[in-house]
Design an enzyme around this catalytic site. Sequence first.
Site, PDB file in Angstrom:
ATOM      1  N   ASP A  67       1.029  -1.298  -0.053  1.00 10.99           N
ATOM      2  CA  ASP A  67      -0.241  -0.064   0.106  1.00 10.99           C
ATOM      3  C   ASP A  67       0.826   1.408   0.030  1.00 10.99           C
ATOM      4  O   ASP A  67       2.093   1.229   0.332  1.00 10.99           O
ATOM      5  CB  ASP A  67      -0.890  -0.155   1.233  1.00 10.99           C
ATOM      6  CG  ASP A  67      -0.426  -0.482   2.452  1.00 10.99           C
ATOM      7  OD1 ASP A  67       0.744  -0.602   2.789  1.00 10.99           O
ATOM      8  OD2 ASP A  67      -1.072  -0.739   3.405  1.00 10.99           O
ATOM      9  N   ASN A 136      -7.510  -2.991  14.370  1.00 14.50           N
ATOM     10  CA  ASN A 136      -8.882  -3.046  14.009  1.00 14.50           C
ATOM     11  C   ASN A 136      -9.013  -4.341  13.083  1.00 14.50           C
ATOM     12  O   ASN A 136     -10.267  -4.560  12.468  1.00 14.50           O
ATOM     13  CB  ASN A 136      -9.571  -1.930  13.348  1.00 14.50           C
ATOM     14  CG  ASN A 136      -8.811  -1.502  11.943  1.00 14.50           C
ATOM     15  OD1 ASN A 136      -8.118  -2.096  11.803  1.00 14.50           O
ATOM     16  ND2 ASN A 136      -9.246  -0.234  11.395  1.00 14.50           N
ATOM     17  N   HIS A 138      -7.293  -4.797  10.218  1.00 13.46           N
ATOM     18  CA  HIS A 138      -7.077  -4.451   8.933  1.00 13.46           C
ATOM     19  C   HIS A 138      -5.736  -5.088   8.464  1.00 13.46           C
ATOM     20  O   HIS A 138      -4.938  -5.502   9.261  1.00 13.46           O
ATOM     21  CB  HIS A 138      -7.072  -2.912   8.499  1.00 13.46           C
ATOM     22  CG  HIS A 138      -5.859  -2.105   9.100  1.00 13.46           C
ATOM     23  ND1 HIS A 138      -6.000  -0.920   9.295  1.00 13.46           N
ATOM     24  CD2 HIS A 138      -4.489  -2.401   9.136  1.00 13.46           C
ATOM     25  CE1 HIS A 138      -4.853  -0.614   9.724  1.00 13.46           C
ATOM     26  NE2 HIS A 138      -3.696  -1.548   9.723  1.00 13.46           N
ATOM     27  N   GLU A 143     -10.084  -1.911   5.530  1.00 14.42           N
ATOM     28  CA  GLU A 143     -10.544  -1.778   6.638  1.00 14.42           C
ATOM     29  C   GLU A 143     -11.762  -2.563   7.118  1.00 14.42           C
ATOM     30  O   GLU A 143     -12.219  -3.064   6.263  1.00 14.42           O
ATOM     31  CB  GLU A 143     -10.877  -0.228   6.878  1.00 14.42           C
ATOM     32  CG  GLU A 143      -9.800   0.893   6.688  1.00 14.42           C
ATOM     33  CD  GLU A 143      -8.760   0.853   7.642  1.00 14.42           C
ATOM     34  OE1 GLU A 143      -8.746   0.248   8.690  1.00 14.42           O
ATOM     35  OE2 GLU A 143      -7.983   1.839   7.592  1.00 14.42           O
TER      36      GLU A 143
HETATM   37  C1  F6R Z   1       1.484  -1.665   6.240  1.00 13.82           C
HETATM   38  C2  F6R Z   1       0.123  -2.250   6.398  1.00 13.82           C
HETATM   39  C3  F6R Z   1      -0.609  -2.119   7.572  1.00 13.82           C
HETATM   40  C4  F6R Z   1       0.217  -2.719   8.757  1.00 13.82           C
HETATM   41  C5  F6R Z   1      -0.696  -2.655  10.212  1.00 13.82           C
HETATM   42  C6  F6R Z   1       0.043  -2.920  11.207  1.00 13.82           C
HETATM   43  O1  F6R Z   1       2.012  -1.852   4.951  1.00 13.82           O
HETATM   44  O2  F6R Z   1      -0.420  -2.440   5.335  1.00 13.82           O
HETATM   45  O3  F6R Z   1      -1.814  -3.037   7.497  1.00 13.82           O
HETATM   46  O4  F6R Z   1       0.620  -3.889   8.612  1.00 13.82           O
HETATM   47  O5  F6R Z   1      -1.246  -1.292  10.180  1.00 13.82           O
HETATM   48  O6  F6R Z   1       0.917  -1.810  11.448  1.00 13.82           O
HETATM   49  P1  F6R Z   1       2.122  -1.807  12.688  1.00 13.82           P
HETATM   50  O7  F6R Z   1       3.154  -2.813  12.329  1.00 13.82           O
HETATM   51  O8  F6R Z   1       2.626  -0.365  12.783  1.00 13.82           O
HETATM   52  O9  F6R Z   1       1.551  -2.318  13.954  1.00 13.82           O
END
Ligand code: F6R
Length: 243
Positions: A67, A136, A138, A143
Amino acid sequence: MRVFCAADYGRASRVAANIISAQVIMKPDCVLGLATGSTPIGTYEELVRRYEQGDLDFSKVHSINLDEYRGLSPENDQSYRYFMNTHLFDFINIDKKNTYVPDGLEPDKEKACRDYEEIIKAHGGVDLQILGLGHNGHIGFNEPGSVFEKETHCVTLAENTREANARFFKSMDEVPTEAYTMGIGSIMRARKIVVIVTGESKREIVKKAFLGPVTPEVPASILQLHSDVILVGDEPALTDFPR
Ligand code: F6R
């Protein structure tokens, strides 16, 4: 699904790096699907260390990231392209031309998403997809409530996701409101998926995602239906998992 529970963050990062290393050694021209966020930083550090020791060669590897924020340039230090360069690509022998992150500056949303999906297809799909897990549920920027079949698309970020990411920006106003993300459909087509979960704060959502019902309200729960998922975590995140 296989579960690897390591004692702490450092050890979990090494387990994830072991799996990625095995992939690169067994198939030197593999396609890695990569994630940003805090969780995989230790894994990337470990891969850099192994590269420096001469144990890994990334010269034929291609990478496709999950992303990117819409509106941020690759030079913006909050863009995911910048993150990947400064945490991994600048320190290994991957050819940057073979690394893909959605184009945050492409104003035409449909074109940005179509082009990215074409890149994934042209590479024959992702061999090994690395995922983090949002609080959450995702994955990527898919989401709660996301449609499971979706391919790369533009999303409006949930307020709690913007708040969670605000710590990296000077003010809340600077946090982008939209992002381009691989869809759950694209993610589920990866041949192998490694989900890395660390820290007490992930405990509840890991339980919901992997031990609860499969529901769009917890996007990561769909991973229960993938045939080759490895969950790599530390003790605090995986407390509720049967050993
Ligand atoms: C990152 C992504 C997100 C993260 C998720 C967890 O490219 O796509 O889905 O993997 O938000 O983030 P952290 O590792 O910071 O807890």
